[in-house]
Design a protein around this motif. Structure first.
Motif, PDB file in Angstrom:
ATOM      1  N   ARG A 294      43.371  37.098   5.245  1.00 27.14           N
ATOM      2  CA  ARG A 294      42.733  36.745   4.124  1.00 27.14           C
ATOM      3  C   ARG A 294      42.642  35.400   3.574  1.00 27.14           C
ATOM      4  NH1 ARG A 294      41.254  39.994  -0.343  1.00 27.14           N
ATOM      5  NH2 ARG A 294      40.681  41.618   1.368  1.00 27.14           N
ATOM      6  N   LEU A 295      43.763  34.828   3.573  1.00 27.30           N
ATOM      7  CA  LEU A 295      43.679  33.325   3.400  1.00 27.30           C
ATOM      8  C   LEU A 295      43.061  32.397   4.493  1.00 27.30           C
ATOM      9  CD1 LEU A 295      46.986  33.188   1.496  1.00 27.30           C
ATOM     10  CD2 LEU A 295      44.762  33.908   0.508  1.00 27.30           C
ATOM     11  N   GLY A 296      43.154  32.800   5.492  1.00 33.42           N
ATOM     12  CA  GLY A 296      42.816  32.008   6.486  1.00 33.42           C
ATOM     13  C   GLY A 296      41.101  31.966   6.588  1.00 33.42           C
ATOM     14  N   SER A 297      40.641  32.683   5.879  1.00 29.29           N
ATOM     15  CA  SER A 297      39.020  32.849   5.958  1.00 29.29           C
ATOM     16  C   SER A 297      38.602  31.856   4.895  1.00 29.29           C
ATOM     17  CB  SER A 297      38.652  34.310   5.862  1.00 29.29           C
ATOM     18  OG  SER A 297      38.794  34.655   4.622  1.00 29.29           O
ATOM     19  N   ASP A 298      39.335  31.274   4.099  1.00 30.85           N
ATOM     20  CA  ASP A 298      39.109  30.627   2.944  1.00 30.85           C
ATOM     21  C   ASP A 298      38.801  29.039   3.597  1.00 30.85           C
ATOM     22  OD1 ASP A 298      38.588  30.001  -0.236  1.00 30.85           O
ATOM     23  OD2 ASP A 298      40.194  28.613   0.558  1.00 30.85           O
ATOM     24  N   PRO A 299      37.718  28.426   3.301  1.00 28.50           N
ATOM     25  CA  PRO A 299      37.701  26.883   3.765  1.00 28.50           C
ATOM     26  C   PRO A 299      38.888  26.155   3.455  1.00 28.50           C
ATOM     27  CG  PRO A 299      35.534  27.954   3.009  1.00 28.50           C
ATOM     28  CD  PRO A 299      36.682  28.639   2.633  1.00 28.50           C
ATOM     29  N   ARG A 300      39.277  26.107   1.958  1.00 28.47           N
ATOM     30  CA  ARG A 300      40.302  25.213   1.593  1.00 28.47           C
ATOM     31  C   ARG A 300      41.636  25.656   2.175  1.00 28.47           C
ATOM     32  NH1 ARG A 300      42.053  24.387  -4.833  1.00 28.47           N
ATOM     33  NH2 ARG A 300      43.508  23.007  -4.392  1.00 28.47           N
ATOM     34  N   LEU A 301      41.736  26.762   2.251  1.00 21.08           N
ATOM     35  CA  LEU A 301      43.272  27.358   2.927  1.00 21.08           C
ATOM     36  C   LEU A 301      43.152  27.334   4.333  1.00 21.08           C
ATOM     37  CD1 LEU A 301      43.973  29.912   0.382  1.00 21.08           C
ATOM     38  CD2 LEU A 301      44.682  27.771   0.142  1.00 21.08           C
ATOM     39  N   ALA A 302      42.213  27.510   4.994  1.00 22.51           N
ATOM     40  CA  ALA A 302      42.323  27.848   6.474  1.00 22.51           C
ATOM     41  C   ALA A 302      43.244  26.658   7.338  1.00 22.51           C
ATOM     42  CB  ALA A 302      40.818  27.962   6.965  1.00 22.51           C
ATOM     43  N   PRO A 303      43.124  25.520   6.763  1.00 26.83           N
ATOM     44  CA  PRO A 303      43.982  24.370   7.683  1.00 26.83           C
ATOM     45  C   PRO A 303      45.610  24.422   7.427  1.00 26.83           C
ATOM     46  CG  PRO A 303      42.446  23.441   6.073  1.00 26.83           C
ATOM     47  CD  PRO A 303      42.318  24.667   6.192  1.00 26.83           C
ATOM     48  N   LEU A 304      45.675  25.138   6.182  1.00 23.60           N
ATOM     49  CA  LEU A 304      46.915  25.214   5.525  1.00 23.60           C
ATOM     50  C   LEU A 304      47.569  26.271   6.190  1.00 23.60           C
ATOM     51  CD1 LEU A 304      46.501  24.204   1.867  1.00 23.60           C
ATOM     52  CD2 LEU A 304      47.010  22.818   3.632  1.00 23.60           C
ATOM     53  N   VAL A 305      46.872  27.647   6.185  1.00 27.17           N
ATOM     54  CA  VAL A 305      47.388  28.591   6.928  1.00 27.17           C
ATOM     55  C   VAL A 305      47.574  28.376   8.397  1.00 27.17           C
ATOM     56  CG1 VAL A 305      47.037  31.290   7.406  1.00 27.17           C
ATOM     57  CG2 VAL A 305      46.320  30.329   5.254  1.00 27.17           C
ATOM     58  N   ALA A 306      46.807  27.684   9.211  1.00 27.60           N
ATOM     59  CA  ALA A 306      46.965  27.346  10.523  1.00 27.60           C
ATOM     60  C   ALA A 306      48.083  26.603  10.719  1.00 27.60           C
ATOM     61  CB  ALA A 306      45.763  26.767  11.007  1.00 27.60           C
ATOM     62  N   ALA A 307      48.446  25.609   9.888  1.00 23.20           N
ATOM     63  CA  ALA A 307      49.724  24.953  10.018  1.00 23.20           C
ATOM     64  C   ALA A 307      50.801  25.521   9.704  1.00 23.20           C
ATOM     65  CB  ALA A 307      49.558  23.761   9.232  1.00 23.20           C
ATOM     66  N   ARG A 308      50.929  26.672   8.740  1.00 28.72           N
ATOM     67  CA  ARG A 308      52.062  27.412   8.695  1.00 28.72           C
ATOM     68  C   ARG A 308      51.840  28.803   8.421  1.00 28.72           C
ATOM     69  NH1 ARG A 308      51.334  22.924   5.291  1.00 28.72           N
ATOM     70  NH2 ARG A 308      52.774  21.490   5.459  1.00 28.72           N
ATOM     71  N   PRO A 309      51.568  29.476   9.582  1.00 24.57           N
ATOM     72  CA  PRO A 309      51.450  30.906   9.683  1.00 24.57           C
ATOM     73  C   PRO A 309      52.682  31.457   9.245  1.00 24.57           C
ATOM     74  CG  PRO A 309      51.537  30.119  12.015  1.00 24.57           C
ATOM     75  CD  PRO A 309      51.630  28.930  11.087  1.00 24.57           C
ATOM     76  N   GLY A 310      52.680  32.667   8.438  1.00 28.43           N
ATOM     77  CA  GLY A 310      53.894  33.296   8.064  1.00 28.43           C
ATOM     78  C   GLY A 310      54.712  32.842   6.893  1.00 28.43           C
ATOM     79  N   LEU A 311      53.859  32.039   6.263  1.00 27.68           N
ATOM     80  CA  LEU A 311      54.579  31.419   4.890  1.00 27.68           C
ATOM     81  C   LEU A 311      54.773  32.353   3.795  1.00 27.68           C
ATOM     82  CD1 LEU A 311      55.342  28.517   3.670  1.00 27.68           C
ATOM     83  CD2 LEU A 311      53.218  28.474   2.436  1.00 27.68           C
ATOM     84  N   ARG A 312      56.060  32.480   3.411  1.00 27.75           N
ATOM     85  CA  ARG A 312      56.338  33.639   2.272  1.00 27.75           C
ATOM     86  C   ARG A 312      56.276  33.047   0.977  1.00 27.75           C
ATOM     87  NH1 ARG A 312      57.949  37.999   5.711  1.00 27.75           N
ATOM     88  NH2 ARG A 312      57.185  37.138   7.560  1.00 27.75           N
ATOM     89  N   SER A 313      56.289  33.966  -0.183  1.00 26.53           N
ATOM     90  CA  SER A 313      56.263  33.835  -1.490  1.00 26.53           C
ATOM     91  C   SER A 313      57.691  34.458  -2.041  1.00 26.53           C
ATOM     92  CB  SER A 313      55.156  34.468  -2.202  1.00 26.53           C
ATOM     93  OG  SER A 313      55.196  34.073  -3.650  1.00 26.53           O
ATOM     94  N   PRO A 314      58.654  33.277  -1.931  1.00 21.00           N
ATOM     95  CA  PRO A 314      60.162  33.642  -2.374  1.00 21.00           C
ATOM     96  C   PRO A 314      60.163  34.436  -3.752  1.00 21.00           C
ATOM     97  CG  PRO A 314      60.154  31.636  -1.455  1.00 21.00           C
ATOM     98  CD  PRO A 314      58.597  31.884  -1.647  1.00 21.00           C
ATOM     99  N   GLY A 315      61.006  35.509  -3.926  1.00 22.51           N
ATOM    100  CA  GLY A 315      61.356  36.059  -4.873  1.00 22.51           C
ATOM    101  C   GLY A 315      62.521  35.581  -5.721  1.00 22.51           C
TER     102      GLY A 315
END
Length: 452
Positions: A294-315
């Motif tokens: 989902r996030l990788g399809s966004d132009p702003r986020l695509a390079p960030l997702v490609a650089a850090r696949p599997g980034l988590r949101s800690p609880g």
């Protein structure tokens, strides 16, 4: 997914769906995870289940090769805010074992009959069966990682009697407790509880452990937490306040399809709860495939997702502690620990205290925003347990003095584990839903958003 697409996932041994559903083979009486390495059964012999408990309730036993009881939890329960999602989070935290179905229903604001009906209709298993499946997994872990007597393991796992324990183990694993213990190498078992319980905390997909450990190191509160070791091989340690006692946990940074951990508990009945709280802290039940797609399809986020696949949101390991820390900041939180935190009976390195309980803080410092927050947590005006209604909690928090929308967004993301939260000053597009919390984490990790 329909049943045909589920079967395709089984045929391709697709690990992305481990924990999202289970399949059982009628000719063998065994249920498995989708990635099981065994020969793929014929479609006509396969049945699908939403939970391991439903498969067990239909008379199937756990596969000894793929160990379906050890898969990550379904990411769906983190996303959903309805009664079924809230109930699953509470059952995972051990509420049924401690308070029964009546206690679960009371926390959800429904009758026990309504909760039973909704869970059974959607998942094929009621709260007792779901808790029983969880107890059996806890028992297997203790049998195969410790030398504790079987009787002690039975009660530590949450069973009401040794007979119930024996019957459940035979039903789920088709083995006696002794044979189940013998199936694991003796070298993996610790001799005493003092040595701790070694664990493998499973997750699905890629896992950017470095970013999680960076965050934990940046916000560690002295006396309660520490991160040590060189980058890539760090260890996170912290103290835990649990329903029956206290604990100290150590989690290794190196991802291997799981995170290695060791738990030292004063009461082994807290094992299930401690494991679930660690899973929430490290966001181990996330679905990184869905998030990145989902996030990788966004132009702003695509390079960030490609650089850090599997980034988590800690609880958070302790939601109420997280709320106090979000309000006060790290320096003030450290002061509160030293002044009001309960000292451990036996300090462990730099770990010396438990974070102070809300009731203690409310009495010690009743004035100002901190006093208002801790009083609301202590008297139940604000609920942050795993089954809390997130919208109700947000409304209650915003009504407190000194709780601005940005702080409440942090609490909702971290303490309540909401995967779809963005700070009020971020213009987050709808295309980021339902993973806005992960989008925020990408922006912060890349230095494009202020860390809070």
């Amino acid at each position: 997914m329909d049943e045909d697409s589920r079967y395709e996932a089984v045929r391709s041994r697709d690990g992305r769906f481990d924990g999202e559903f289970f399949f059982a083979v009628e000719t063998t009486g065994i249920y498995c995870r989708p990635s099981c390495p065994a020969v793929t059964p014929k479609r006509r012999n396969v049945r699908f289940f939403a939970t391991a408990a439903a498969a067990q309730g239909s008379g199937f036993r756990a596969c000894r090769r793929c160990r379906p009881d050890a898969v990550p939890g379904s990411a769906e329960w983190n996303v959903r805010a309805d009664v079924v999602g809230r109930a699953m989070r509470l059952i995972g935290d051990g509420v049924v074992d401690r308070e029964g179905v009546a206690g679960l229903a009371d926390r959800l604001g429904y009758s026990a009959r309504q909760v039973q009906r909704q869970l059974t209709a959607e998942l094929g298993a009621g709260p007792v069966a779901l808790a029983r499946a969880q107890r059996s997994h806890t028992a297997r872990v203790l049998l195969q990682t410790t030398e504790l007597p079987v009787t002690q393991i039975a009660f530590a796992s949450g069973f009401a009697s040794v007979r119930q324990f024996n019957d459940t183990i035979r039903t789920v694993y088709a083995q006696t407790p002794s044979r189940l213990r013998d199936a694991a190498p003796a070298s993996r078992r610790t001799a005493t509880p003092a040595a701790g319980v070694p664990l493998r905390l499973a997750y699905r997909g890629p896992y950017r452990s470095g970013a999680v450990f960076d965050l934990l190191a940046d916000e560690a509160v002295p006396g309660v937490e520490e991160v040590s070791g060189p980058e890539g091989k760090r260890t996170y340690r912290r103290t835990l306040r649990l329903p029956y006692g206290t604990g100290i946990v150590a989690v290794e940074e190196r991802p291997r399809g799981w995170l290695d951990a060791r738990l030292h508990l004063t009461d082994l009945r807290d094992l299930t709860t401690a494991v679930q709280r660690l899973r929430r802290l490290f966001d181990l039940d996330a679905d990184p495939y869905a998030v990145d797609e989902r996030l990788g399809s966004d132009p702003r986020l695509a390079p960030l997702v490609a650089a850090r696949p599997g980034l988590r949101s800690p609880g958070a390991a302790d939601p109420e502690e997280l709320a106090v820390r979000a309000l006060t900041g790290p320096a003030q939180a450290a002061r509160l620990v030293q002044r009001y935190g309960k000292a451990l009976d036996a300090p462990c390195g730099s770990l010396t205290h438990l974070f102070p309980e809300p009731a203690v803080l409310a009495e010690a410092e009743p004035e100002g925003p901190l006093g208002a927050l801790t009083a609301a947590l202590a008297d139940g005006a604000v609920h942050l347990d795993p089954g809390a209604d997130r919208d109700d909690a947000q409304t209650a928090l915003l009504a407190l003095p000194g709780m601005d929308a940005r702080t409440v967004a942090v609490v909702r993301t971290r303490a309540l584990g909401d995967p779809d939260v963005a700070p009020p000053d971020l213009n987050a597009p709808d295309s980021w839903r339902p993973w806005r919390s992960y989008a925020v984490q990408h922006l912060r990790t890349a230095g494009e958003l202020e860390t809070r």
